[in-house]
Scaffold this motif. Sequence first.
Motif, PDB file in Angstrom:
ATOM      1  N   ASN A   1     -16.299  -2.848   7.468  1.00 21.41           N
ATOM      2  CA  ASN A   1     -15.939  -1.564   8.087  1.00 21.41           C
ATOM      3  C   ASN A   1     -16.862  -1.193   9.237  1.00 21.41           C
ATOM      4  OD1 ASN A   1     -13.762  -1.296   6.275  1.00 21.41           O
ATOM      5  ND2 ASN A   1     -15.135  -0.489   4.695  1.00 21.41           N
ATOM      6  N   GLU A   2     -17.435   0.013   9.235  1.00 18.62           N
ATOM      7  CA  GLU A   2     -18.201   0.458  10.396  1.00 18.62           C
ATOM      8  C   GLU A   2     -19.459  -0.363  10.638  1.00 18.62           C
ATOM      9  OE1 GLU A   2     -19.594   2.911   6.885  1.00 18.62           O
ATOM     10  OE2 GLU A   2     -17.662   2.295   7.731  1.00 18.62           O
ATOM     11  N   LYS A   3     -19.878  -1.126   9.643  1.00 14.91           N
ATOM     12  CA  LYS A   3     -21.053  -1.992   9.822  1.00 14.91           C
ATOM     13  C   LYS A   3     -20.809  -3.055  10.896  1.00 14.91           C
ATOM     14  CE  LYS A   3     -24.109  -0.546   6.745  1.00 14.91           C
ATOM     15  NZ  LYS A   3     -25.515  -0.220   7.069  1.00 14.91           N
ATOM     16  N   ILE A   4     -19.535  -3.336  11.179  1.00 11.52           N
ATOM     17  CA  ILE A   4     -19.219  -4.317  12.208  1.00 11.52           C
ATOM     18  C   ILE A   4     -19.741  -3.850  13.565  1.00 11.52           C
ATOM     19  CG2 ILE A   4     -16.960  -3.400  12.890  1.00 11.52           C
ATOM     20  CD1 ILE A   4     -17.813  -7.120  12.373  1.00 11.52           C
ATOM     21  N   LEU A   5     -19.878  -2.533  13.730  1.00 11.88           N
ATOM     22  CA  LEU A   5     -20.408  -2.001  14.983  1.00 11.88           C
ATOM     23  C   LEU A   5     -21.869  -2.385  15.165  1.00 11.88           C
ATOM     24  CD1 LEU A   5     -18.797   1.579  14.882  1.00 11.88           C
ATOM     25  CD2 LEU A   5     -17.965  -0.463  16.090  1.00 11.88           C
ATOM     26  N   ASP A   6     -22.617  -2.452  14.072  1.00 14.34           N
ATOM     27  CA  ASP A   6     -24.014  -2.901  14.148  1.00 14.34           C
ATOM     28  C   ASP A   6     -24.092  -4.357  14.577  1.00 14.34           C
ATOM     29  OD1 ASP A   6     -24.779  -0.392  13.230  1.00 14.34           O
ATOM     30  OD2 ASP A   6     -24.828  -1.027  11.125  1.00 14.34           O
ATOM     31  N   VAL A   7     -23.105  -5.135  14.122  1.00 16.91           N
ATOM     32  CA  VAL A   7     -23.093  -6.554  14.465  1.00 16.91           C
ATOM     33  C   VAL A   7     -22.798  -6.747  15.951  1.00 16.91           C
ATOM     34  CG1 VAL A   7     -22.003  -8.792  14.021  1.00 16.91           C
ATOM     35  CG2 VAL A   7     -22.398  -7.200  12.132  1.00 16.91           C
ATOM     36  N   VAL A   8     -21.740  -6.110  16.450  1.00 20.34           N
ATOM     37  CA  VAL A   8     -21.364  -6.311  17.851  1.00 20.34           C
ATOM     38  C   VAL A   8     -22.369  -5.699  18.805  1.00 20.34           C
ATOM     39  CG1 VAL A   8     -18.918  -6.486  17.296  1.00 20.34           C
ATOM     40  CG2 VAL A   8     -19.877  -4.256  17.869  1.00 20.34           C
TER      41      VAL A   8
ATOM     42  N   ALA B   1     -20.966 -17.667  15.800  1.00 25.04           N
ATOM     43  CA  ALA B   1     -19.667 -18.336  15.794  1.00 25.04           C
ATOM     44  C   ALA B   1     -19.075 -18.297  14.391  1.00 25.04           C
ATOM     45  CB  ALA B   1     -19.804 -19.775  16.274  1.00 25.04           C
ATOM     46  N   PHE B   2     -17.751 -18.321  14.328  1.00 22.16           N
ATOM     47  CA  PHE B   2     -17.029 -18.410  13.064  1.00 22.16           C
ATOM     48  C   PHE B   2     -16.038 -19.565  13.175  1.00 22.16           C
ATOM     49  CE2 PHE B   2     -18.180 -13.956  13.566  1.00 22.16           C
ATOM     50  CZ  PHE B   2     -18.673 -13.609  12.314  1.00 22.16           C
ATOM     51  N   TYR B   3     -15.905 -20.324  12.104  1.00 17.99           N
ATOM     52  CA  TYR B   3     -14.918 -21.405  12.105  1.00 17.99           C
ATOM     53  C   TYR B   3     -14.291 -21.519  10.730  1.00 17.99           C
ATOM     54  CZ  TYR B   3     -12.772 -26.021  12.246  1.00 17.99           C
ATOM     55  OH  TYR B   3     -11.865 -27.056  12.162  1.00 17.99           O
ATOM     56  N   TRP B   4     -12.990 -21.759  10.700  1.00 16.75           N
ATOM     57  CA  TRP B   4     -12.307 -21.974   9.428  1.00 16.75           C
ATOM     58  C   TRP B   4     -11.797 -23.404   9.364  1.00 16.75           C
ATOM     59  CZ3 TRP B   4      -7.243 -18.539   9.529  1.00 16.75           C
ATOM     60  CH2 TRP B   4      -6.543 -18.760  10.720  1.00 16.75           C
ATOM     61  N   SER B   5     -12.087 -24.052   8.267  1.00 16.41           N
ATOM     62  CA  SER B   5     -11.546 -25.385   7.999  1.00 16.41           C
ATOM     63  C   SER B   5     -10.319 -25.193   7.122  1.00 16.41           C
ATOM     64  CB  SER B   5     -12.605 -26.258   7.325  1.00 16.41           C
ATOM     65  OG  SER B   5     -13.715 -26.455   8.188  1.00 16.41           O
ATOM     66  N   ALA B   6     -10.250 -25.861   5.977  1.00 18.98           N
ATOM     67  CA  ALA B   6      -9.112 -25.679   5.073  1.00 18.98           C
ATOM     68  C   ALA B   6      -9.337 -24.401   4.273  1.00 18.98           C
ATOM     69  CB  ALA B   6      -8.981 -26.888   4.142  1.00 18.98           C
ATOM     70  N   SER B   7      -8.679 -23.335   4.685  1.00 17.82           N
ATOM     71  CA  SER B   7      -8.887 -22.032   4.045  1.00 17.82           C
ATOM     72  C   SER B   7      -7.625 -21.200   4.162  1.00 17.82           C
ATOM     73  CB  SER B   7     -10.064 -21.296   4.689  1.00 17.82           C
ATOM     74  OG  SER B   7      -9.730 -20.861   5.993  1.00 17.82           O
ATOM     75  N   CYS B   8      -7.616 -20.065   3.464  1.00 17.00           N
ATOM     76  CA  CYS B   8      -6.441 -19.187   3.470  1.00 17.00           C
ATOM     77  C   CYS B   8      -6.547 -18.089   4.515  1.00 17.00           C
ATOM     78  CB  CYS B   8      -6.251 -18.565   2.088  1.00 17.00           C
ATOM     79  SG  CYS B   8      -7.536 -17.371   1.642  1.00 17.00           S
ATOM     80  N   GLY B   9      -7.733 -17.875   5.072  1.00 13.95           N
ATOM     81  CA  GLY B   9      -7.934 -16.798   6.030  1.00 13.95           C
ATOM     82  C   GLY B   9      -8.558 -15.555   5.432  1.00 13.95           C
ATOM     83  N   GLY B  10      -8.718 -15.528   4.101  1.00 14.94           N
ATOM     84  CA  GLY B  10      -9.297 -14.350   3.462  1.00 14.94           C
ATOM     85  C   GLY B  10     -10.730 -14.090   3.882  1.00 14.94           C
ATOM     86  N   CYS B  11     -11.492 -15.150   4.142  1.00 21.56           N
ATOM     87  CA  CYS B  11     -12.886 -14.973   4.578  1.00 21.56           C
ATOM     88  C   CYS B  11     -12.947 -14.327   5.955  1.00 21.56           C
ATOM     89  CB  CYS B  11     -13.610 -16.321   4.585  1.00 21.56           C
ATOM     90  SG  CYS B  11     -13.976 -16.975   2.944  1.00 21.56           S
ATOM     91  N   GLU B  12     -11.963 -14.648   6.815  1.00 20.02           N
ATOM     92  CA  GLU B  12     -11.919 -14.026   8.138  1.00 20.02           C
ATOM     93  C   GLU B  12     -11.718 -12.511   8.003  1.00 20.02           C
ATOM     94  OE1 GLU B  12     -12.282 -16.181  10.673  1.00 20.02           O
ATOM     95  OE2 GLU B  12     -12.068 -17.956   9.417  1.00 20.02           O
ATOM     96  N   ILE B  13     -10.847 -12.123   7.072  1.00 19.52           N
ATOM     97  CA  ILE B  13     -10.580 -10.704   6.850  1.00 19.52           C
ATOM     98  C   ILE B  13     -11.804 -10.020   6.241  1.00 19.52           C
ATOM     99  CG2 ILE B  13      -9.135  -9.062   5.569  1.00 19.52           C
ATOM    100  CD1 ILE B  13      -6.885 -11.185   5.752  1.00 19.52           C
TER     101      ILE B  13
ATOM    102  N   ILE C   1     -22.087  -9.683   2.129  1.00 23.01           N
ATOM    103  CA  ILE C   1     -21.857  -9.940   3.555  1.00 23.01           C
ATOM    104  C   ILE C   1     -22.717  -9.000   4.394  1.00 23.01           C
ATOM    105  CG2 ILE C   1     -20.160  -9.913   5.415  1.00 23.01           C
ATOM    106  CD1 ILE C   1     -18.022 -10.635   3.390  1.00 23.01           C
ATOM    107  N   ILE C   2     -22.771  -7.736   3.995  1.00 20.43           N
ATOM    108  CA  ILE C   2     -23.600  -6.762   4.713  1.00 20.43           C
ATOM    109  C   ILE C   2     -25.070  -7.159   4.638  1.00 20.43           C
ATOM    110  CG2 ILE C   2     -24.403  -4.360   4.693  1.00 20.43           C
ATOM    111  CD1 ILE C   2     -21.581  -3.559   3.749  1.00 20.43           C
ATOM    112  N   LEU C   3     -25.516  -7.573   3.449  1.00 18.49           N
ATOM    113  CA  LEU C   3     -26.899  -8.025   3.268  1.00 18.49           C
ATOM    114  C   LEU C   3     -27.206  -9.203   4.191  1.00 18.49           C
ATOM    115  CD1 LEU C   3     -29.555  -7.880   1.557  1.00 18.49           C
ATOM    116  CD2 LEU C   3     -28.489  -9.537   0.027  1.00 18.49           C
ATOM    117  N   MET C   4     -26.267 -10.115   4.300  1.00 19.88           N
ATOM    118  CA  MET C   4     -26.443 -11.286   5.152  1.00 19.88           C
ATOM    119  C   MET C   4     -26.567 -10.887   6.624  1.00 19.88           C
ATOM    120  SD  MET C   4     -23.677 -14.322   5.730  1.00 19.88           S
ATOM    121  CE  MET C   4     -22.550 -13.102   6.435  1.00 19.88           C
TER     122      MET C   4
END
Length: 314
Positions: free
Chosen positions: A27-34, A9-21, A175-178
């Motif tokens: 990049n292509e590593k997102i395919l490993d996640v999904v 899950a992802f949740y944003w509290s008081a933020s600008c949205g940059g962490c979501e981006i 982020i990739i390491l995480m």
Amino acid sequence: MEKEKLKIAFYWSASCGGCEIAVLDINEKILDVVAKADIVFWPVAIDTKYKDVEAMPDKSIDVSFCNGAIRNSENEKIVKLLRRKSKIIVAFGSCACDGCVKGLANLWDRETVFERVYSETPSTENAEFVMPQTHFKAEEGELELPEFYDTVKTLPQTIDVDYTISGCPPPIPSIILMFEALLNGKLPPKGSSFLPNKSVCDECPREKKNRQLTEIKRIYEIEDDGKTCFWDQGVICMGPATRAGCGAQCPNVNIPCTGCDGPGPRVIDQGAAAISALASIATNPDVVKQVVDPIGTFYKYSLANSILRRKVKK
């Protein structure tokens, strides 16, 4: 039998949205996640309701990434809900870990903030001085807004957090390491940061020279040679007090570090550590007095997570 996917899950509290981006900037590593995980809650991307999360069994979410500072009652309610529903909570980004720029609002209180925003700004017309209310009865029914808190809080000040990854936004390699640690079941001990255990200075290629500071200058007041440490040129750089992980991106493009990765290893108070570094190389106490906007310079990202935390209104 196919292995069951992780639930994240992802949740944003008081933020600008940059962490979501930043999550998508892997990049292509997102395919490993999904391929190994299903996203069950992400307000910025999918239409999951709070009631859907409330209906989930406790500890049914494998990991929740929470970014943003805690600014109002809704922020606090949802992160506490996710803490109950999640096995692991990651404080994701500078706002969650340290309060970030919005933590500077702790120099004022709620009343002063409301007066400025809803009355004093040149573009505001509010002759009746109407302020936000948590409840208001209208013809359609009773309307409700979250309570705006007097003090900006960090995520670890609000709930128990398992891991942190600071930055504004967090560095992509970290982020990739995480994600790799999560997907491969090789998470570090609880309380670990996914940023390196060193300071920005350890990653910075600039040459350190005489270490004697006689005058403080702003970046526009020097002819930067691109090679010499900013401190040696009289410009304050937060590198000594800031955790590494960014690859010294700002110094590498001729901008001093402003401290977005949060306190460095073994640093309790980022601002105090930077002030101590300044005092240790200043030729006399008057040099320290030349700092323009000390709070904004030394606590730009970490006031809410500092020993000071906020200004006390007498």
